[in-house]
Design a protein around this motif. Structure first.
Motif, short mmCIF file in Angstrom:
data_model
loop_
_atom_site.label_atom_id
_atom_site.label_comp_id
_atom_site.label_asym_id
_atom_site.label_seq_id
_atom_site.Cartn_x
_atom_site.Cartn_y
_atom_site.Cartn_z
N GLN A 11 0.43 -1.55 0.23
CA GLN A 11 0.01 -0.12 0.16
C GLN A 11 0.60 1.35 0.25
N ARG A 50 -4.99 -5.46 3.09
CA ARG A 50 -4.94 -4.55 2.96
C ARG A 50 -4.79 -3.80 3.98
N TRP A 52 -6.59 -1.18 6.35
CA TRP A 52 -8.03 -0.84 6.10
C TRP A 52 -8.55 -0.05 7.98
N ASP A 54 -10.05 2.96 10.90
CA ASP A 54 -10.50 3.26 10.96
C ASP A 54 -10.54 5.29 10.73
N CYS A 77 -2.90 4.01 6.87
CA CYS A 77 -4.05 3.17 5.61
C CYS A 77 -5.26 3.72 6.50
N ALA A 79 -8.99 3.84 6.16
CA ALA A 79 -9.79 3.76 5.18
C ALA A 79 -10.21 5.09 4.29
N GLU A 80 -10.30 4.20 2.36
CA GLU A 80 -10.69 5.29 1.91
C GLU A 80 -10.24 6.71 0.93
N THR A 81 -8.51 6.81 2.09
CA THR A 81 -7.58 7.31 1.65
C THR A 81 -6.34 7.45 0.81
N GLU A 85 -4.66 2.91 -0.51
CA GLU A 85 -4.63 1.89 -1.32
C GLU A 85 -3.19 1.28 -2.22
N LYS A 100 -9.68 -6.99 3.88
CA LYS A 100 -8.90 -5.12 5.08
C LYS A 100 -9.66 -5.66 5.83
N GLN A 103 -9.55 -2.80 10.74
CA GLN A 103 -11.22 -1.99 11.26
C GLN A 103 -11.05 -1.62 12.58
N ASP A 116 -14.74 -8.05 1.97
CA ASP A 116 -16.40 -6.80 1.53
C ASP A 116 -16.95 -8.18 1.43
#
Length: 191
Positions: A11, A50, A52, A54, A77, A79-81, A85, A100, A103, A116
């Protein structure tokens, strides 16, 4: 016998320029891409993990303003940044499952993550009859080590593709590889 490939945490935050960038991370990403171009057909499963984490909170004590770089770390790392990725040098076209982990809690092994749709790595390996696992990724002395040890604990024959891993520090990476070999992993320099 079915073989799986683990691609551990390749990542942006773990490669050069990232929040916890590891020297050689970009080269590992490119090396794994080349390995997949030549050998993707050798694997029944290709699992990429990855971190991932919070965005809110300290992720179970994993994030700290003054990290000790052993059990606590700077923010990474999320999430969604972009940092969470995959490194742009890693082609994920052949990846069959994305996992992932971390979390809301500290997590080092990809066995601690889920797809997922909620499947664990152990479930995937059992479902597909995987006996052999090749391990690649970042960092040799943390998440690669933990993932490989868990694969051994789950009864798999593990090969560490040593040209396709990068660690935080040379001494701790060498110690991790020695520990893995002692635990039964095969260290493969040319795969």
């Amino acid at each position: 016998m079915t073989r799986a490939l683990f691609i551990v945490d390749v990542q942006n935050d773990f490669t050069e320029g990232g929040a916890l960038g590891v020297a050689g991370g970009d080269a590992v990403a490119e090396g794994i891409t080349a390995h997949l171009a030549a050998h993707a057909g050798d694997y029944g499963l290709i699992i990429a993990s990855r971190d991932w984490h919070d965005a809110e909170g300290d992720n179970g004590g994993h994030f700290a303003d003054e990290p000790d770089f052993a059990g606590t770390w700077p923010v990474h790392c999320v999430a969604e940044t972009a940092g969470a990725e995959y490194d742009p040098g890693l082609s994920t076209d052949a990846v069959t499952h994305h996992v992932k982990k971390g979390q809301g809690v500290p997590a080092y092994s990809l066995f601690e993550g889920v797809t997922d749709d909620g499947q664990t790595v152990a479930q995937l390996l059992d479902e597909h009859g995987v006996v052999d696992v090749d391990v690649t990724g970042i960092a040799t002395d943390y998440c690669v080590r933990a993932s490989a040890l868990d694969a051994i604990e789950h009864g798999r024959h593990v090969r560490i593709l040593t040209a396709l891993v990068a660690g935080v520090a040379a001494e701790s990476s060498e110690a991790a590889l020695a520990e893995l070999a002692h635990a039964g992993a095969e260290l493969v320099t040319d795969a």
